[in-house]
Design an enzyme around this catalytic site. Structure first.
Site, PDB file in Angstrom:
ATOM      1  N   THR A 212       4.842  -1.423  14.206  1.00  0.00           N
ATOM      2  CA  THR A 212       3.615  -1.336  13.402  1.00  0.00           C
ATOM      3  C   THR A 212       3.091   0.086  13.333  1.00  0.00           C
ATOM      4  O   THR A 212       3.310   0.886  14.237  1.00  0.00           O
ATOM      5  CB  THR A 212       2.506  -2.234  13.994  1.00  0.00           C
ATOM      6  OG1 THR A 212       2.226  -1.809  15.334  1.00  0.00           O
ATOM      7  CG2 THR A 212       2.911  -3.694  13.988  1.00  0.00           C
ATOM      8  N   GLU A 260      -3.378  -2.531  12.999  1.00  0.00           N
ATOM      9  CA  GLU A 260      -1.948  -2.253  12.998  1.00  0.00           C
ATOM     10  C   GLU A 260      -1.292  -2.962  11.817  1.00  0.00           C
ATOM     11  O   GLU A 260      -1.567  -4.142  11.572  1.00  0.00           O
ATOM     12  CB  GLU A 260      -1.299  -2.729  14.306  1.00  0.00           C
ATOM     13  CG  GLU A 260      -1.860  -2.045  15.542  1.00  0.00           C
ATOM     14  CD  GLU A 260      -1.195  -2.533  16.813  1.00  0.00           C
ATOM     15  OE1 GLU A 260       0.039  -2.424  16.913  1.00  0.00           O
ATOM     16  OE2 GLU A 260      -1.919  -3.047  17.682  1.00  0.00           O
TER      17      GLU A 260
END
Length: 319
Positions: A212, A260
């Site tokens: 991420t 994220e």
């Protein structure tokens, strides 16, 4: 579009213009009505349309610690205003000294001496000057003295968002805080966006097979409620379908709230240090702590599948 930071940035010899003043956080559909009308009047008159806004938000100067969560950074607001046809944006540094200007002094310093306003377009609840003493009536009275016209536009669009409450930045912030991305989108006319620089996190996503981009958001950003979302990650001029996580990562007893974004089906991306944007399309589920790591991975696979399908359907509808 020209962007000026302070009255001294306005070019010498600037002629008459159509002006609208406000924080315009989010440039939502109500704001778009006012700005659109200012642009239309400017085109009719053959002169530029100028938006005057402030930094920091006036509330932070007048009542420190009350800065509202921001729906859009100044550069993003300028981009949105440019799309509406605005010719120039003037960002006035809002200081204690500036906050003490009387309505008449503000009009003379900004609208008359520098921008040479011919028309000023505002919403009905516009307030300005020391202790917000000026209103659209004051503005119109001063216009008779200083040779500009005032046009008041009803910005109160309504829809399903907030149970039919008039569109506003306050309503949008509430919808975002609740994770209601559909409602926020209705008010804004586009998905809510969060921006920032990609920084190194714990890199657990990479270890789990879902690397991420950990976005260090800009100060005072309006961040959606904790949970998992479908949306897009914008980086290097590309919009990538994404599954987005907001929260403290309770699976690993995290304490810091993060945003994220996993760019779906993308391999080998290196976004560290880049300024990116995350658009929130839809809320998928709340933040959870699973009994096992395998249970978490199974759920993440479902999240990514849902996000992929929702974004694909949205992209197809918009094509």
């Amino acid at each position: 579009m020209q962007r000026w930071r302070g009255l001294e940035d306005i070019p010498e010899g600037w002629g008459r213009s159509v002006v609208t003043i406000g924080s315009y956080d989010g440039v939502h559909r109500g704001h778009q009505l006012i700005i659109g009308r200012a642009v239309a009047r400017a085109r009719e008159l053959g002169i530029p349309a100028v938006v005057v806004t402030f930094d920091p938000h006036p509330s932070e100067v007048v009542r420190p610690g009350t800065h509202p969560p921001l729906l859009a950074a100044h550069h993003r607001r300028a981009e949105l205003m440019a799309e509406l046809g605005v010719d120039a944006v003037l960002i006035l540094p809002f200081t204690k000294e500036f906050s003490k200007l009387s309505p008449a002094d503000f009009v003379v310093k900004a609208l008359v001496d520098k921008l040479h306003a011919k028309v000023v377009v505002e919403g009905p609840n516009f307030r300005f000057g020391h202790k917000a003493a000026g209103n659209v009536g004051t503005l119109a009275e001063l216009g008779e003295t200083y040779d500009y016209e005032v046009e008041v536009i009803d910005l109160y669009e309504r829809g399903e968002a907030g149970g039919g409450e008039p569109f506003s930045s306050t309503l949008t912030r509430r919808l975002v805080a609740a994770g209601d991305m559909a409602g926020a989108r209705e008010v804004l006319g586009r998905p809510h966006r969060v921006e920032g620089v990609v920084v190194r996190g714990a890199q657990r996503g990479r270890e789990l097979g879902y690397p991420t981009a950990n976005v260090e958001t800009l100060p005072h950003t309006a961040i959606p409620a904790d949970g998992v979302y479908a949306g897009w990650l914008h980086a290097d001029g590309e919009a990538m379908p994404a599954a987005i996580s907001v929260g403290t990562n309770p699976q690993f007893d995290g304490k810091v709230r993060t945003v994220e974004a996993y760019a779906i089906d993308r391999v080998g991306l290196d976004l560290y240090g880049l300024h990116v944007a995350v658009d929130f399309l839809a809320y998928l589920r709340g933040q959870e702590k699973f009994e096992t790591l395998d249970a978490l991975l199974e759920r993440m696979a479902v999240d990514v599948k849902q996000a992929r399908e929702l974004v694909a359907a949205e992209d197809e509808a918009g094509a």
